[in-house]
Design a protein around this motif. Structure first.
Motif, mmCIF file in Angstrom:
data_model
loop_
_atom_site.group_PDB
_atom_site.id
_atom_site.type_symbol
_atom_site.label_atom_id
_atom_site.label_comp_id
_atom_site.label_asym_id
_atom_site.label_seq_id
_atom_site.Cartn_x
_atom_site.Cartn_y
_atom_site.Cartn_z
ATOM 1 N N GLY A 126 2.211 6.131 -6.960
ATOM 2 C CA GLY A 126 0.991 6.608 -7.589
ATOM 3 C C GLY A 126 0.223 5.533 -8.325
ATOM 4 N N ALA A 129 -2.360 2.088 -8.147
ATOM 5 C CA ALA A 129 -3.271 1.235 -7.390
ATOM 6 C C ALA A 129 -2.652 -0.153 -7.253
ATOM 7 C CB ALA A 129 -4.620 1.155 -8.097
ATOM 8 N N LYS A 130 -3.172 -0.932 -6.302
ATOM 9 C CA LYS A 130 -2.564 -2.226 -6.002
ATOM 10 C C LYS A 130 -2.473 -3.121 -7.228
ATOM 11 C CE LYS A 130 -2.588 -5.701 -2.327
ATOM 12 N NZ LYS A 130 -3.254 -6.148 -1.083
ATOM 13 N N GLY A 166 2.451 1.610 -3.352
ATOM 14 C CA GLY A 166 1.480 2.141 -4.289
ATOM 15 C C GLY A 166 1.268 3.634 -4.113
ATOM 16 N N ASP A 167 1.226 4.077 -2.857
ATOM 17 C CA ASP A 167 1.040 5.510 -2.586
ATOM 18 C C ASP A 167 2.204 6.330 -3.147
ATOM 19 O OD1 ASP A 167 -1.322 4.986 -1.263
ATOM 20 O OD2 ASP A 167 -0.427 5.051 0.755
ATOM 21 N N VAL A 168 3.414 5.845 -2.932
ATOM 22 C CA VAL A 168 4.595 6.601 -3.365
ATOM 23 C C VAL A 168 4.727 6.590 -4.888
ATOM 24 C CG1 VAL A 168 7.113 6.715 -3.248
ATOM 25 C CG2 VAL A 168 5.787 6.211 -1.189
ATOM 26 N N THR A 194 0.838 -1.200 0.000
ATOM 27 C CA THR A 194 0.000 0.000 0.000
ATOM 28 C C THR A 194 0.875 1.254 0.000
ATOM 29 O OG1 THR A 194 -1.781 -1.130 1.183
ATOM 30 C CG2 THR A 194 -1.774 1.282 1.240
ATOM 31 N N GLU A 195 1.921 1.238 0.833
ATOM 32 C CA GLU A 195 2.847 2.371 0.865
ATOM 33 C C GLU A 195 3.576 2.519 -0.462
ATOM 34 O OE1 GLU A 195 6.574 4.106 3.537
ATOM 35 O OE2 GLU A 195 5.689 2.152 4.009
#
Length: 224
Positions: free
Chosen positions: A44, A46-47, A40-42, A37-38
């Motif tokens: 940009g 989605a999983k 993916g956040d960094v 998840t982290e």
């Protein structure tokens, strides 16, 4: 390298970008403490999109380890066959290792700390290649002892001493701010080691001249 069938034109560039990002995150927070998840956040993504590029979190760890071990093995195998003295070849390998530490500092953090999270065939492959790298170093040390450049002692212990001196560099190195180049560190490290390893007749300055001549020849060959 061509992109895998079915992947978009920018697939490989994006994959390499994700590996860079993962190496930085794993080095900062640890592999076990960094979730997809982290990542993916960094990045940009989605999983589902993230897994399109990386397949699994462990696969990212494999990719990071490969970026360290594959070039190290390729370059040390080449150095092993260079027609200079064994001590000079060990000095070349020292510089190869330090150049990798300088170039891939985040990856080296992960290489040193997180390989234990590999499993099954991935761990077996990693350990086998790391063992090969260590045995190249040990074989050069054995040759230096045979040629009466180094004192006769336990070559395995000498190999561990070589790595102990080099492998902690990543803990204090800050690229762009350190006052020493990889070549300068290699020269200093090997003078320290060879002062203990060497026989009374070992000329450490002559070893440096051999290395310098090798580098000049290699550069001339590239420019020819």
């Amino acid at each position: 390298m061509g992109r895998p069938p079915g992947h978009s034109k920018g697939y490989e560039a994006k994959k390499q970008e994700i590996i860079d990002t993962a190496a930085a995150l794993f080095a900062k927070n640890g592999y076990a403490s960094t979730g997809t998840t982290e990542l993916g956040d960094v990045t940009g993504l989605a999983k589902g999109a993230l897994y399109y590029y990386i397949k699994s979190k462990e696969n990212l760890l494999v990719e990071i380890q490969d970026r360290v071990l594959e070039p190290l093995l390729e370059e040390t195998r080449a150095a092993q066959s260079v027609d200079i003295s064994a001590a000079a070849r060990l000095r070349l390998v020292s510089e190869i290792l330090l150049n990798m530490i300088y170039a891939r500092l985040d990856h080296i953090w992960v290489y040193e700390h997180d390989y234990r999270h590999l499993s099954g065939k991935n761990l077996k492959k990693f350990l086998a290649r790391r063992h090969e790298f260590e045995m190249i170093i040990e074989s050069i040390i054995v040759e230096a002892m045979r040629d009466e450049q180094f004192l006769h002692s336990d070559p395995h212990l000498a190999m561990l001493q070589f790595f102990n001196l080099h492998n902690h560099t990543y803990q204090w190195l800050k690229p762009g701010t350190t006052r020493w180049t990889a070549e300068e560190l290699s020269t200093t490290y090997c003078r320290t080691l060879f002062g203990g390893f060497g026989t009374p007749g070992l000329d450490i300055d002559a070893v440096e001249r051999e290395v310098a001549a090798h580098h000049e020849g290699a550069q001339a060959a590239v420019g020819a």
